[in-house]
Design an enzyme around this catalytic site. Sequence first.
Site, PDB file in Angstrom:
ATOM      1  N   ARG A 114       0.875  -1.177   0.000  1.00  0.00           N
ATOM      2  CA  ARG A 114       0.000   0.000   0.000  1.00  0.00           C
ATOM      3  C   ARG A 114       0.909   1.223   0.000  1.00  0.00           C
ATOM      4  O   ARG A 114       1.989   1.198   0.602  1.00  0.00           O
ATOM      5  CB  ARG A 114      -0.867   0.055   1.272  1.00  0.00           C
ATOM      6  CG  ARG A 114      -2.078  -0.844   1.264  1.00  0.00           C
ATOM      7  CD  ARG A 114      -3.177  -0.327   0.335  1.00  0.00           C
ATOM      8  NE  ARG A 114      -4.341  -1.196   0.296  1.00  0.00           N
ATOM      9  CZ  ARG A 114      -4.537  -2.176  -0.573  1.00  0.00           C
ATOM     10  NH1 ARG A 114      -3.643  -2.429  -1.505  1.00  0.00           N
ATOM     11  NH2 ARG A 114      -5.638  -2.894  -0.538  1.00  0.00           N
ATOM     12  N   GLU A 174      -3.380   7.990  -4.428  1.00  0.00           N
ATOM     13  CA  GLU A 174      -3.793   7.493  -5.752  1.00  0.00           C
ATOM     14  C   GLU A 174      -5.134   8.091  -6.167  1.00  0.00           C
ATOM     15  O   GLU A 174      -6.002   8.271  -5.320  1.00  0.00           O
ATOM     16  CB  GLU A 174      -3.920   5.964  -5.694  1.00  0.00           C
ATOM     17  CG  GLU A 174      -2.587   5.299  -5.409  1.00  0.00           C
ATOM     18  CD  GLU A 174      -2.719   3.781  -5.231  1.00  0.00           C
ATOM     19  OE1 GLU A 174      -3.822   3.238  -5.405  1.00  0.00           O
ATOM     20  OE2 GLU A 174      -1.724   3.154  -4.910  1.00  0.00           O
ATOM     21  N   HIS A 221      -1.019   0.909  -9.802  1.00  0.00           N
ATOM     22  CA  HIS A 221      -1.797   0.013  -8.934  1.00  0.00           C
ATOM     23  C   HIS A 221      -2.529  -1.042  -9.783  1.00  0.00           C
ATOM     24  O   HIS A 221      -3.743  -1.213  -9.667  1.00  0.00           O
ATOM     25  CB  HIS A 221      -2.796   0.792  -8.056  1.00  0.00           C
ATOM     26  CG  HIS A 221      -3.221   0.013  -6.838  1.00  0.00           C
ATOM     27  ND1 HIS A 221      -3.593   0.608  -5.665  1.00  0.00           N
ATOM     28  CD2 HIS A 221      -3.332  -1.343  -6.636  1.00  0.00           C
ATOM     29  CE1 HIS A 221      -3.919  -0.338  -4.784  1.00  0.00           C
ATOM     30  NE2 HIS A 221      -3.773  -1.524  -5.347  1.00  0.00           N
TER      31      HIS A 221
HETATM   32  P1  NAP Z   1      -1.761 -11.758   4.374  1.00  0.00           P
HETATM   33  O1  NAP Z   1      -1.736 -13.162   3.939  1.00  0.00           O
HETATM   34  O2  NAP Z   1      -2.639 -11.372   5.522  1.00  0.00           O
HETATM   35  O3  NAP Z   1      -0.244 -11.337   4.695  1.00  0.00           O
HETATM   36  C1  NAP Z   1       0.097 -10.163   5.331  1.00  0.00           C
HETATM   37  C2  NAP Z   1       1.487 -10.332   5.935  1.00  0.00           C
HETATM   38  O4  NAP Z   1       1.889  -9.072   6.487  1.00  0.00           O
HETATM   39  C3  NAP Z   1       1.555 -11.354   7.053  1.00  0.00           C
HETATM   40  O5  NAP Z   1       2.711 -12.118   6.889  1.00  0.00           O
HETATM   41  C4  NAP Z   1       1.661 -10.516   8.311  1.00  0.00           C
HETATM   42  O6  NAP Z   1       2.497 -11.072   9.282  1.00  0.00           O
HETATM   43  C5  NAP Z   1       2.343  -9.267   7.806  1.00  0.00           C
HETATM   44  N1  NAP Z   1       1.989  -8.130   8.668  1.00  0.00           N
HETATM   45  C6  NAP Z   1       0.768  -7.771   9.104  1.00  0.00           C
HETATM   46  N2  NAP Z   1       0.862  -6.691   9.875  1.00  0.00           N
HETATM   47  C7  NAP Z   1       2.168  -6.382   9.944  1.00  0.00           C
HETATM   48  C8  NAP Z   1       2.891  -5.366  10.608  1.00  0.00           C
HETATM   49  N3  NAP Z   1       2.273  -4.483  11.380  1.00  0.00           N
HETATM   50  N4  NAP Z   1       4.230  -5.326  10.452  1.00  0.00           N
HETATM   51  C9  NAP Z   1       4.842  -6.249   9.683  1.00  0.00           C
HETATM   52  N5  NAP Z   1       4.211  -7.241   9.023  1.00  0.00           N
HETATM   53  C10 NAP Z   1       2.881  -7.292   9.162  1.00  0.00           C
HETATM   54  O7  NAP Z   1      -2.186 -10.795   3.205  1.00  0.00           O
HETATM   55  P2  NAP Z   1      -1.891 -10.960   1.627  1.00  0.00           P
HETATM   56  O8  NAP Z   1      -3.032 -11.598   0.962  1.00  0.00           O
HETATM   57  O9  NAP Z   1      -0.506 -11.515   1.438  1.00  0.00           O
HETATM   58  O10 NAP Z   1      -1.922  -9.400   1.200  1.00  0.00           O
HETATM   59  C11 NAP Z   1      -0.975  -8.518   1.757  1.00  0.00           C
HETATM   60  C12 NAP Z   1      -1.255  -7.099   1.348  1.00  0.00           C
HETATM   61  O11 NAP Z   1      -0.929  -6.900  -0.015  1.00  0.00           O
HETATM   62  C13 NAP Z   1      -2.723  -6.656   1.423  1.00  0.00           C
HETATM   63  O12 NAP Z   1      -3.120  -6.344   2.747  1.00  0.00           O
HETATM   64  C14 NAP Z   1      -2.745  -5.463   0.514  1.00  0.00           C
HETATM   65  O13 NAP Z   1      -2.443  -4.289   1.239  1.00  0.00           O
HETATM   66  C15 NAP Z   1      -1.608  -5.739  -0.467  1.00  0.00           C
HETATM   67  N6  NAP Z   1      -2.143  -5.999  -1.807  1.00  0.00           N
HETATM   68  C16 NAP Z   1      -1.834  -5.136  -2.824  1.00  0.00           C
HETATM   69  C17 NAP Z   1      -2.341  -5.354  -4.092  1.00  0.00           C
HETATM   70  C18 NAP Z   1      -2.000  -4.437  -5.238  1.00  0.00           C
HETATM   71  O14 NAP Z   1      -2.789  -4.325  -6.174  1.00  0.00           O
HETATM   72  N7  NAP Z   1      -0.840  -3.807  -5.232  1.00  0.00           N
HETATM   73  C19 NAP Z   1      -3.201  -6.429  -4.348  1.00  0.00           C
HETATM   74  C20 NAP Z   1      -3.495  -7.279  -3.283  1.00  0.00           C
HETATM   75  C21 NAP Z   1      -2.962  -7.066  -2.026  1.00  0.00           C
HETATM   76  P3  NAP Z   1       1.956 -12.018  10.444  1.00  0.00           P
HETATM   77  O15 NAP Z   1       1.541 -13.271   9.762  1.00  0.00           O
HETATM   78  O16 NAP Z   1       3.119 -12.189  11.340  1.00  0.00           O
HETATM   79  O17 NAP Z   1       0.812 -11.300  11.072  1.00  0.00           O
END
Ligand code: NAP
Length: 312
Positions: free
Chosen positions: A231, A260, A278
Site C-alpha cells: 500500500r 492514488e 496500482h
Molecule cells: P496476508 O496473507 O494477511 O499477509 C500479510 C502479511 O503481512 C503477514 O505475513 C503478516 O504477518 C504481515 N503483517 C501484518 N501486519 C504487519 C505489521 N504491522 N508489520 C509487519 N508485518 C505485518 O495478506 P496478503 O493476501 O498476502 O496481502 C498482503 C497485502 O498486499 C494486502 O493487505 C494489501 O495491502 C496488499 N495488496 C496489494 C495489491 C496491489 O494491487 N498492489 C493487491 C493485493 C494485495 P503475520 O503473519 O506475522 O501477522
Amino acid sequence: MSRSVLTLMDFRPTYTAMLAEKYDLHRWDEVDDKQAFLDQVGSKITALVTSAGVGVPDGLLDKLPNLEVITSFGVGYDVFDLDACRTRGIRLSNTPDVLTDDVADTAIMLMHATLRRLVVGDDWARSGQWAANGAMPLTRSVRGKKLGILGLGRIGQAIASRAEPSGVEVGYFGRSKKQVDYHYFDDLVALAQWSDILIAACPGGEATKGIVNADVLSALGPDGYVVNIARGSVMDEPALINALRDKVIAGAGLDVFYNEPNMDPAFAEFENVVLYPHGASGTVETRNAMAQLVVDNLDAWDQRGELVTPVI
Ligand code: NAP
C-alpha cells in the site's frame, strides 16, 4: 422478496449484472440525489458491495441502519473501520488468494524491470539512442542478491517462491516467525541492512504507516532497491523521494502510492524508478475471479448467513 443490495460501483459488468438478476440491486454511482435515495431506500439495504480502494464513504453506515454485511472487492481492508463495523454487528468479506499469483508476479516483474532498467532500455531502443550511441549502460543482475520481504503472508510467500529460482537468498520481517527456511528478522532496519532488494507485501493501515522510512532506506544503502506492491501508506514517500534524489538507494519499483491516482509527480522525474498504476491484480482473469468471490460471499450470506472469505 429479494434482498436489497447497494453496490458503490460497477465492479465488473458481468458480475454486477449477475447481482442485478438475483437481488434488488441499487447502483450508488447511478444515483443523482443521494440524500433522497437514502431517505427512501436506506433502511431496506442489508448488503453493501464496495472495494478495497473505495471503502465506505464517511457517514454512509449511519444511513444504512439494517446493514448486515459488506462484501469488498480486494484483499486489503485497511480502508474499513473494523471497530465501527463490529459495533454495528456488520460482517465484512474480502477476496484473498485469487489475486495472490498476479500480485506476486507483479512484484517479481517490478524487481526485474527495476534492476534491469526495462523502461530505460525500451526507450533506448525506440528513441534511436541505440543506433546513435550504441549499447545502453550496464544494469544490475538479480542473481546472487539478498531479497528482503516485508510481510511474508500469502503474497509474500508467493513472491519468495518465485524469486528463489532467480538465484536470490530470501529473508523477511513480520510480526511472527513462520515455519519456513528463510532468514527471519524481528527488526525491519536489520532486514534492510541485510537486503539488496526489499519488497513490501504487508497490509496498509495504522500499524504499518510509513514503516519503510528514511532509516530503512538508508540501511538498504546506495546499491539497494525497494519494490512496493503493498500500500502507498506503507512507504514514507517524502523519505523515498529524498532517498532517490540523493542516491541513498539505487532505485525503486512502485505499484502503489500514497495519494492514488494523484501520484506525487516527483516520482516521474527519476530514471531509476519503474512505475505501475496500482495494476498488480489488474488482469481480466484475476479481476473476474475477485468479482466471482464477491458474488459468492453475497450468495453465501443470503442463503446461509455465512461468508466464504470473512475478515470479521
Ligand atoms: P496476508 O496473507 O494477511 O499477509 C500479510 C502479511 O503481512 C503477514 O505475513 C503478516 O504477518 C504481515 N503483517 C501484518 N501486519 C504487519 C505489521 N504491522 N508489520 C509487519 N508485518 C505485518 O495478506 P496478503 O493476501 O498476502 O496481502 C498482503 C497485502 O498486499 C494486502 O493487505 C494489501 O495491502 C496488499 N495488496 C496489494 C495489491 C496491489 O494491487 N498492489 C493487491 C493485493 C494485495 P503475520 O503473519 O506475522 O501477522
